[in-house]
Design a protein around this motif. Structure first.
Motif, PDB file in Angstrom:
ATOM      1  N   CYS A   1       0.845  -1.205   0.000  1.00  0.00           N
ATOM      2  CA  CYS A   1       0.000   0.000   0.000  1.00  0.00           C
ATOM      3  C   CYS A   1       0.875   1.248   0.000  1.00  0.00           C
ATOM      4  N   LEU A   2       1.945   1.208   0.783  1.00  0.00           N
ATOM      5  CA  LEU A   2       2.853   2.351   0.841  1.00  0.00           C
ATOM      6  C   LEU A   2       3.586   2.537  -0.493  1.00  0.00           C
ATOM      7  N   TRP A   3       3.940   1.442  -1.144  1.00  0.00           N
ATOM      8  CA  TRP A   3       4.570   1.526  -2.462  1.00  0.00           C
ATOM      9  C   TRP A   3       3.630   2.203  -3.456  1.00  0.00           C
ATOM     10  N   GLU A   4       2.338   1.877  -3.371  1.00  0.00           N
ATOM     11  CA  GLU A   4       1.364   2.382  -4.333  1.00  0.00           C
ATOM     12  C   GLU A   4       1.152   3.893  -4.234  1.00  0.00           C
TER      13      GLU A   4
ATOM     14  N   VAL B   1      -0.943   1.433 -11.991  1.00  0.00           N
ATOM     15  CA  VAL B   1      -1.794   0.296 -12.389  1.00  0.00           C
ATOM     16  C   VAL B   1      -1.044  -1.014 -12.167  1.00  0.00           C
ATOM     17  N   GLY B   2       0.232  -1.054 -12.547  1.00  0.00           N
ATOM     18  CA  GLY B   2       1.037  -2.266 -12.356  1.00  0.00           C
ATOM     19  C   GLY B   2       1.166  -2.655 -10.896  1.00  0.00           C
ATOM     20  N   LEU B   3       1.403  -1.659 -10.033  1.00  0.00           N
ATOM     21  CA  LEU B   3       1.485  -1.939  -8.590  1.00  0.00           C
ATOM     22  C   LEU B   3       0.154  -2.446  -8.053  1.00  0.00           C
TER      23      LEU B   3
ATOM     24  N   GLU C   1       8.557  -7.075   4.134  1.00  0.00           N
ATOM     25  CA  GLU C   1       7.792  -6.569   5.271  1.00  0.00           C
ATOM     26  C   GLU C   1       6.375  -7.136   5.308  1.00  0.00           C
ATOM     27  N   CYS C   2       5.921  -7.719   4.220  1.00  0.00           N
ATOM     28  CA  CYS C   2       4.560  -8.264   4.159  1.00  0.00           C
ATOM     29  C   CYS C   2       4.456  -9.659   4.766  1.00  0.00           C
TER      30      CYS C   2
END
Length: 165
Positions: free
Chosen positions: A41-44, A81-83, A101-102
């Motif tokens: 979520c943070l990456w997105e 979109v890819g993420l 971390e997931c």
């Protein structure tokens, strides 16, 4: 009086407002609904942050150079979109998350003190645990991906005129 925005200014404003809306929704979900974001979520969030900057640059850049930040903005939206696809696949357990971390930490041996020292500073939310808003049958990740597609299509259709010149 009719307000007319040229293409580059429209797309610049579109990128800025679309990004603020996307980041505002996740801020609201995190701070007011108390939904903990996972690492994916943070990456997105990163493409939306970059898109704000590209929106500002495309708005203020001279017309002949504006196509470059506009094109990079389209790439940012495709990354978003890819993420979202990557994260949705993790949520549906089609593949494992690439973010370490997931996953829950594994402790082997050692004392209780060692075990406590190895704990993460903040608790991690598993990336395969989706959050749903407004009773919709799709997760926030999937909604974000659809939103990125929508923003991309509008920007792409408007930018065709900019790239022809």
């Amino acid at each position: 009086m009719k307000l007319h925005l040229d293409t580059k200014k429209f797309i610049g404003i579109w990128y800025i407002l679309a990004s603020i809306f996307a980041l505002g929704i996740v801020y609201w979900a995190e701070h007011y609904l108390h939904l903990a974001p996972c690492e994916l979520c943070l990456w997105e969030r990163w493409p939306w942050r970059v898109l704000i900057l590209l929106g500002v640059v495309s708005f203020i850049a001279p017309r002949k150079y504006a196509k470059y930040p506009v094109a990079l903005g389209l790439v940012c939206l495709l990354v978003s979109v890819g993420l979202a696809i990557l994260h949705a696949g993790v949520e549906h357990k089609l593949w494992a998350s690439p973010a370490s971390e997931c996953r829950a930490p594994v402790f082997k041996g050692g004392s209780f003190k060692d075990w406590m020292a190895a704990m993460p500073a903040r608790p991690n939310k598993p990336c395969d645990s989706p959050d749903y808003l407004f009773g919709l049958p799709i997760s926030m990740t999937e909604t974000g991906g659809l939103y990125a597609c929508f923003v991309f299509v509008i920007a792409f259709l408007k930018s065709k005129k900019l790239f022809r010149n």
